[in-house]
Design a protein around this motif. Structure first.
Motif, PDB file in Angstrom:
ATOM      1  N   TYR A   1       0.615  -1.379   0.215  1.00  0.00           N
ATOM      2  CA  TYR A   1      -0.129   0.188   0.069  1.00  0.00           C
ATOM      3  C   TYR A   1       0.948   1.248  -0.003  1.00  0.00           C
ATOM      4  O   TYR A   1       1.989   1.038   0.884  1.00  0.00           O
ATOM      5  CB  TYR A   1      -0.645  -0.035   0.963  1.00  0.00           C
ATOM      6  CG  TYR A   1      -2.187   1.238   1.386  1.00  0.00           C
ATOM      7  CD1 TYR A   1      -2.790   1.744   0.210  1.00  0.00           C
ATOM      8  CD2 TYR A   1      -1.578   2.313   1.770  1.00  0.00           C
ATOM      9  CE1 TYR A   1      -3.049   2.607   0.310  1.00  0.00           C
ATOM     10  CE2 TYR A   1      -2.504   3.265   2.041  1.00  0.00           C
ATOM     11  CZ  TYR A   1      -3.174   3.506   1.138  1.00  0.00           C
ATOM     12  OH  TYR A   1      -3.832   4.145   1.385  1.00  0.00           O
ATOM     13  N   ASN A   2       0.611   2.004  -0.451  1.00  0.00           N
ATOM     14  CA  ASN A   2       1.728   3.236  -0.994  1.00  0.00           C
ATOM     15  C   ASN A   2       0.418   4.412  -0.904  1.00  0.00           C
ATOM     16  O   ASN A   2      -0.698   4.883  -1.232  1.00  0.00           O
ATOM     17  CB  ASN A   2       1.342   3.909  -2.577  1.00  0.00           C
ATOM     18  CG  ASN A   2       2.515   4.536  -2.243  1.00  0.00           C
ATOM     19  OD1 ASN A   2       2.064   5.691  -1.894  1.00  0.00           O
ATOM     20  ND2 ASN A   2       3.131   5.389  -4.034  1.00  0.00           N
ATOM     21  N   GLU A   3       0.864   4.865   1.009  1.00  0.00           N
ATOM     22  CA  GLU A   3      -0.211   5.913   1.286  1.00  0.00           C
ATOM     23  C   GLU A   3      -0.568   7.625   0.924  1.00  0.00           C
ATOM     24  O   GLU A   3      -1.221   7.870   0.176  1.00  0.00           O
ATOM     25  CB  GLU A   3       0.287   6.086   2.692  1.00  0.00           C
ATOM     26  CG  GLU A   3      -0.635   6.470   2.904  1.00  0.00           C
ATOM     27  CD  GLU A   3      -0.700   6.685   5.148  1.00  0.00           C
ATOM     28  OE1 GLU A   3      -1.507   7.258   5.515  1.00  0.00           O
ATOM     29  OE2 GLU A   3       0.431   5.862   5.474  1.00  0.00           O
ATOM     30  N   THR A   4       0.584   7.556  -0.093  1.00  0.00           N
ATOM     31  CA  THR A   4       0.642   8.930  -0.744  1.00  0.00           C
ATOM     32  C   THR A   4      -0.493   8.936  -1.533  1.00  0.00           C
ATOM     33  O   THR A   4      -0.702   9.589  -2.096  1.00  0.00           O
ATOM     34  CB  THR A   4       1.852   9.123  -0.979  1.00  0.00           C
ATOM     35  OG1 THR A   4       3.131   9.066   0.239  1.00  0.00           O
ATOM     36  CG2 THR A   4       2.433  10.779  -1.929  1.00  0.00           C
TER      37      THR A   4
ATOM     38  N   GLU B   1      -2.207   6.494  -2.294  1.00  0.00           N
ATOM     39  CA  GLU B   1      -3.464   6.051  -2.372  1.00  0.00           C
ATOM     40  C   GLU B   1      -3.622   4.850  -3.258  1.00  0.00           C
ATOM     41  O   GLU B   1      -4.860   4.927  -3.774  1.00  0.00           O
ATOM     42  CB  GLU B   1      -4.382   6.780  -2.132  1.00  0.00           C
ATOM     43  CG  GLU B   1      -4.530   7.903  -0.652  1.00  0.00           C
ATOM     44  CD  GLU B   1      -5.837   8.964  -0.933  1.00  0.00           C
ATOM     45  OE1 GLU B   1      -6.903   8.211  -1.490  1.00  0.00           O
ATOM     46  OE2 GLU B   1      -5.789   9.471   0.228  1.00  0.00           O
TER      47      GLU B   1
ATOM     48  N   ASP C   1       8.156   7.344  -2.049  1.00  0.00           N
ATOM     49  CA  ASP C   1       6.993   6.553  -1.696  1.00  0.00           C
ATOM     50  C   ASP C   1       7.679   5.879  -0.281  1.00  0.00           C
ATOM     51  O   ASP C   1       7.862   4.967  -0.790  1.00  0.00           O
ATOM     52  CB  ASP C   1       6.111   6.535  -2.378  1.00  0.00           C
ATOM     53  CG  ASP C   1       5.475   8.080  -3.334  1.00  0.00           C
ATOM     54  OD1 ASP C   1       6.145   9.248  -2.899  1.00  0.00           O
ATOM     55  OD2 ASP C   1       4.696   7.838  -4.088  1.00  0.00           O
TER      56      ASP C   1
ATOM     57  N   HIS D   1       4.011   0.139   2.532  1.00  0.00           N
ATOM     58  CA  HIS D   1       3.944  -0.494   3.792  1.00  0.00           C
ATOM     59  C   HIS D   1       2.860  -1.794   3.075  1.00  0.00           C
ATOM     60  O   HIS D   1       2.373  -2.506   2.088  1.00  0.00           O
ATOM     61  CB  HIS D   1       2.639  -0.086   4.750  1.00  0.00           C
ATOM     62  CG  HIS D   1       1.764   1.480   5.143  1.00  0.00           C
ATOM     63  ND1 HIS D   1       2.700   1.519   6.529  1.00  0.00           N
ATOM     64  CD2 HIS D   1       1.986   2.175   5.111  1.00  0.00           C
ATOM     65  CE1 HIS D   1       3.126   2.580   7.081  1.00  0.00           C
ATOM     66  NE2 HIS D   1       2.787   3.153   5.372  1.00  0.00           N
TER      67      HIS D   1
ATOM     68  N   TYR E   1       1.410  -7.888   8.849  1.00  0.00           N
ATOM     69  CA  TYR E   1       2.176  -6.153   8.609  1.00  0.00           C
ATOM     70  C   TYR E   1       3.734  -6.937   8.140  1.00  0.00           C
ATOM     71  O   TYR E   1       4.694  -6.885  10.013  1.00  0.00           O
ATOM     72  CB  TYR E   1       1.312  -6.060   9.502  1.00  0.00           C
ATOM     73  CG  TYR E   1       2.379  -4.309   9.256  1.00  0.00           C
ATOM     74  CD1 TYR E   1       2.100  -4.128   8.199  1.00  0.00           C
ATOM     75  CD2 TYR E   1       2.928  -3.578   9.805  1.00  0.00           C
ATOM     76  CE1 TYR E   1       2.644  -2.066   7.601  1.00  0.00           C
ATOM     77  CE2 TYR E   1       4.217  -2.408   9.216  1.00  0.00           C
ATOM     78  CZ  TYR E   1       3.317  -1.953   8.271  1.00  0.00           C
ATOM     79  OH  TYR E   1       4.374  -0.835   8.376  1.00  0.00           O
TER      80      TYR E   1
ATOM     81  N   GLU F   1       7.009  -1.155   6.759  1.00  0.00           N
ATOM     82  CA  GLU F   1       7.029  -0.317   6.401  1.00  0.00           C
ATOM     83  C   GLU F   1       8.481   0.185   5.614  1.00  0.00           C
ATOM     84  O   GLU F   1       9.643  -1.030   6.074  1.00  0.00           O
ATOM     85  CB  GLU F   1       6.585   0.981   7.153  1.00  0.00           C
ATOM     86  CG  GLU F   1       6.689   2.810   6.046  1.00  0.00           C
ATOM     87  CD  GLU F   1       6.480   3.861   6.553  1.00  0.00           C
ATOM     88  OE1 GLU F   1       6.676   4.887   5.919  1.00  0.00           O
ATOM     89  OE2 GLU F   1       6.277   3.637   8.059  1.00  0.00           O
TER      90      GLU F   1
END
Length: 90
Positions: free
Chosen positions: A30-33, A35, A62, A65, A83, A86
């Motif tokens: 998952y790339n939070e920046t 989304e 970037d 996670h 998990y 990161e």
């Protein structure tokens, strides 16, 4: 992570009805920046103990996670997801 490749290594527990060398690993990044999720489904067997995942070029610089889970060779048992951590894509 180097050149946009995420390297994941793991140690396996003892073989059991729920932990076989032939289980297939799936990774969800998952790339939070951005989304955005990227899925690498059934990319390697549990026995490999490591995998290299090529990230999309637009993920450069970037933080991502990473999560993983296993599915057995018969595709009828799936583990809980874990998990992994990161990392920053370079």
């Amino acid at each position: 992570m180097a050149n946009g490749v995420l390297r994941v290594k793991w140690e396996n527990g003892p073989a059991s009805a729920l932990c076989n060398d032939t289980d297939l690993a799936t990774f969800i990044v998952y790339n939070e920046t951005k989304e955005q999720f990227v899925t690498f489904q059934n990319v390697t067997e549990r026995a490999a103990n490591e995998v290299s995942l090529q990230m999309p070029k637009n993920f450069a610089n970037d933080a991502v996670h990473c999560y993983m889970y296993y599915i057995n060779a018969f595709s009828n048992v799936v583990s809980s997801s874990l998990y992994v951590g990161e990392a920053v894509v370079v």
